[in-house]
Motif scaffolding. Sequence first.
Motif, PDB file in Angstrom:
ATOM      1  N   GLN A   3       0.668  -1.161   0.249  1.00 44.82           N
ATOM      2  CA  GLN A   3      -0.356   0.210  -0.173  1.00 44.82           C
ATOM      3  C   GLN A   3       1.245   1.369  -0.308  1.00 44.82           C
ATOM      4  OE1 GLN A   3      -2.638   0.098   2.976  1.00 44.82           O
ATOM      5  NE2 GLN A   3      -4.113  -1.893   1.921  1.00 44.82           N
ATOM      6  N   TYR A   4       0.847   1.980  -0.548  1.00 51.76           N
ATOM      7  CA  TYR A   4       0.970   3.580  -0.484  1.00 51.76           C
ATOM      8  C   TYR A   4      -0.379   4.741  -0.502  1.00 51.76           C
ATOM      9  CZ  TYR A   4       4.568   0.730  -2.933  1.00 51.76           C
ATOM     10  OH  TYR A   4       5.162  -0.459  -2.666  1.00 51.76           O
ATOM     11  N   MET A   5       0.339   5.757   0.020  1.00 50.67           N
ATOM     12  CA  MET A   5      -0.848   7.016   0.455  1.00 50.67           C
ATOM     13  C   MET A   5       0.117   7.827  -0.723  1.00 50.67           C
ATOM     14  SD  MET A   5      -1.388   9.091   3.862  1.00 50.67           S
ATOM     15  CE  MET A   5      -2.833   8.399   3.932  1.00 50.67           C
ATOM     16  N   PHE A   6      -0.898   8.512  -1.254  1.00 47.04           N
ATOM     17  CA  PHE A   6      -1.189   9.534  -2.073  1.00 47.04           C
ATOM     18  C   PHE A   6      -1.103  11.171  -1.369  1.00 47.04           C
ATOM     19  CE2 PHE A   6       0.196   6.505  -5.358  1.00 47.04           C
ATOM     20  CZ  PHE A   6      -0.757   6.675  -6.366  1.00 47.04           C
ATOM     21  N   LEU A   7      -0.896  12.065  -1.026  1.00 50.81           N
ATOM     22  CA  LEU A   7      -0.739  13.158  -0.321  1.00 50.81           C
ATOM     23  C   LEU A   7      -1.153  14.456  -1.201  1.00 50.81           C
ATOM     24  CD1 LEU A   7       1.692  12.525   2.669  1.00 50.81           C
ATOM     25  CD2 LEU A   7      -0.978  13.204   2.996  1.00 50.81           C
ATOM     26  N   GLU A  49     -10.125   9.922   2.146  1.00 56.78           N
ATOM     27  CA  GLU A  49     -11.320  10.544   1.969  1.00 56.78           C
ATOM     28  C   GLU A  49     -10.286  12.004   1.826  1.00 56.78           C
ATOM     29  OE1 GLU A  49     -13.619   9.868   2.725  1.00 56.78           O
ATOM     30  OE2 GLU A  49     -13.703   7.684   4.128  1.00 56.78           O
ATOM     31  N   PRO A  50     -11.228  13.390   0.578  1.00 61.54           N
ATOM     32  CA  PRO A  50     -11.342  14.899   0.737  1.00 61.54           C
ATOM     33  C   PRO A  50     -10.735  14.995   2.084  1.00 61.54           C
ATOM     34  CG  PRO A  50     -13.437  14.336   0.415  1.00 61.54           C
ATOM     35  CD  PRO A  50     -12.453  13.006   0.434  1.00 61.54           C
ATOM     36  N   LEU A  51      -9.995  16.262   2.043  1.00 61.25           N
ATOM     37  CA  LEU A  51     -10.276  16.345   3.998  1.00 61.25           C
ATOM     38  C   LEU A  51     -11.029  18.616   3.731  1.00 61.25           C
ATOM     39  CD1 LEU A  51      -6.741  15.473   5.060  1.00 61.25           C
ATOM     40  CD2 LEU A  51      -8.872  14.894   6.100  1.00 61.25           C
ATOM     41  N   GLU A  52     -11.750  18.879   4.461  1.00 60.60           N
ATOM     42  CA  GLU A  52     -12.212  20.473   4.872  1.00 60.60           C
ATOM     43  C   GLU A  52     -11.007  20.951   4.819  1.00 60.60           C
ATOM     44  OE1 GLU A  52     -14.883  20.870   7.615  1.00 60.60           O
ATOM     45  OE2 GLU A  52     -16.222  19.306   7.077  1.00 60.60           O
ATOM     46  N   LYS A  53     -11.157  22.482   4.327  1.00 65.87           N
ATOM     47  CA  LYS A  53     -10.202  23.280   4.684  1.00 65.87           C
ATOM     48  C   LYS A  53      -9.878  24.098   5.512  1.00 65.87           C
ATOM     49  CE  LYS A  53      -8.484  24.584   0.453  1.00 65.87           C
ATOM     50  NZ  LYS A  53     -10.145  25.376  -0.330  1.00 65.87           N
ATOM     51  N   ARG A  54     -10.960  23.925   6.950  1.00 60.45           N
ATOM     52  CA  ARG A  54     -10.214  24.132   7.867  1.00 60.45           C
ATOM     53  C   ARG A  54      -9.977  23.287   8.880  1.00 60.45           C
ATOM     54  NH1 ARG A  54     -15.031  22.612  11.650  1.00 60.45           N
ATOM     55  NH2 ARG A  54     -16.224  21.008  10.589  1.00 60.45           N
ATOM     56  N   GLY A  55      -9.187  23.578   9.850  1.00 64.85           N
ATOM     57  CA  GLY A  55      -8.239  22.925  10.869  1.00 64.85           C
ATOM     58  C   GLY A  55      -7.602  23.758  11.687  1.00 64.85           C
ATOM     59  N   LYS A  56      -7.924  22.801  12.796  1.00 65.81           N
ATOM     60  CA  LYS A  56      -6.796  22.893  13.778  1.00 65.81           C
ATOM     61  C   LYS A  56      -5.227  22.788  13.672  1.00 65.81           C
ATOM     62  CE  LYS A  56      -9.688  25.395  16.452  1.00 65.81           C
ATOM     63  NZ  LYS A  56      -9.504  26.673  16.257  1.00 65.81           N
ATOM     64  N   GLY A  78      -4.834  18.786   0.547  1.00 64.88           N
ATOM     65  CA  GLY A  78      -6.523  18.520   0.292  1.00 64.88           C
ATOM     66  C   GLY A  78      -7.382  17.143   0.665  1.00 64.88           C
ATOM     67  N   GLY A  79      -6.775  16.567   0.992  1.00 66.25           N
ATOM     68  CA  GLY A  79      -6.821  15.253   1.169  1.00 66.25           C
ATOM     69  C   GLY A  79      -5.969  13.980   0.992  1.00 66.25           C
ATOM     70  N   TYR A  80      -5.730  12.281   0.407  1.00 67.83           N
ATOM     71  CA  TYR A  80      -4.973  11.513   0.392  1.00 67.83           C
ATOM     72  C   TYR A  80      -6.054  10.171  -0.059  1.00 67.83           C
ATOM     73  CZ  TYR A  80      -7.382   9.081   4.183  1.00 67.83           C
ATOM     74  OH  TYR A  80      -8.702   8.591   5.375  1.00 67.83           O
TER      75      TYR A  80
END
Lengths: 117, 409
Positions: A3-7, A49-56, A78-80
């Motif tokens: 398995q490989y991750m795309f960021l 999953e896609p990620l929301e813009k907001r975060g901490k 923006g997601g992985y």
Amino acid sequence: MAQYMFLFRGGDARDLDPNASPEKWQAHMLKWRAWMESLGKAGKFVGGEPLEKRGKVLSGRSKKMTDGPFVEGREIVGGYLLVNAESFDEAIELSRGCPIFEHDGIVEVRPVQKMDV
Amino acid sequence: MVAGLTRLLGSRHLELAEDVVQEAFLRATREWAFHGIPENPSGWLRRVARNLAIDHLRHQVRAMELLEENAALLRSEWTLASTLDAALAEMKASDDLLRMLFACCHPDLPAEHQVALALKTLCGLSVREIARAFVTKEETIQKRLLRAREVFRGWGRIELPDEDQRASRIDSVLRVVYLLFNEGYFATESDEFIREDLLEEAVRLGELLTREPTTDVPRVHALLALMLFHAARSEARLAADGAIVLLADQDRARWNRTLIAVASAHLARSSVGDECGAYHLEAGIAAVHATALTWAATDWRTIVHLYDQLLHIRPDAVVGINRAVAIGELHGPHAALRELEVFASDGRCLVLFHAARGELLARVGAKDEARSTLEVALGLTRNRAEKSLIQKKLLALGAGDSCGASADR
């Protein structure tokens, strides 16, 4: 098979051209879907999953928290995606199909580390 | 939509598919009552069904056992919505339907279970309607459905069976279509006497089968001919006030000649080869009626002859009763009553039996017997139009007239 991750970093059409019509963005999203569906059909799609813009952002020993991630637009994650591939090379090859490049985005390809402990 | 979702999620999740679709329709009835029917009703329903499925999957997907090829796509926000969209796409609806129809008619299930399952999940018939179609109790149907669902759940992937399987399952599939059509043509539970939507659905399924080379067999064309001959008479079967108009009294100018032509074409295509089954015979009978200029001019001899053959391969009460009626036209009411008696016990619960018998008794002048028989019919029917027809006949009897028409079957 590993398995490989795309960021995915940057390449958000909305940031780059806030005046672009919604249709343009829709069309672009369709390309993303098509790419992911092709990965799915080939049995390479594991998850993601896609990620929301907001975060901490919490950092350091003090776990200091700030609103974030306020980095240069280009580098916001923006997601992985998690994919199956026979080799690192194949994973890289698969990542080339990502539409993010059309908007000057970045795909970071990282092998998932097997932890035997 | 149920077929599309079940194909995507796997047979294990049939109930979820049904719930989602049911909810979408419920919402439609509520919203459309207020806001009117949208421009694209089908698209509206698909969108709502999709969103309901998304909601459910978001919460449950990790716990659900899904088909290998779809699991990852359904678990990721990247692809959840588009995968469901693709599953519900209108373009593949017919393909999904056919698949599911054949899947329901699986040899692991007894024939009645197969048909009940298909009628419930694909055609949306109620348990009551299915019970009536099988002339059996609701509890029996409930049990069959329960058992059928259990077995269905274990199959996993809904696939179109191979050519051999298709050939062997086609009879069950045709039975589903036939019963669906029957329920539309003689609607039991609804206030409408004819349910056009079911008729259309049945014809559509029949036509789908003819488009697939392996299922494009003479029997299918015979069934289509039969359905279309009957459908051609729909307009003339009901009067403006919703009362039933019997075949003998129908205004034949109102029969749909285009449908009759299409039906005849299918009848011609069905006479290839040496198959001559029940559908062929029934279609033949319907064709004789359709081409007769008037009730009196009908070729009753041929009809009786066809019924003789039909009774031989399908010795059931409905066939027997209709044959008796035809004999009545050919040889008079006494002969008909004699033929009818054979089915006295089987026909005991059938409105048709008592209505036909009452009719014939009136014709031979046995008014009191006719009256009590028609009252039995009245007690048995659940259909408003049918009720009012029988009441009219009773009224006519009371006034000393005899009724001249017989059941439109």
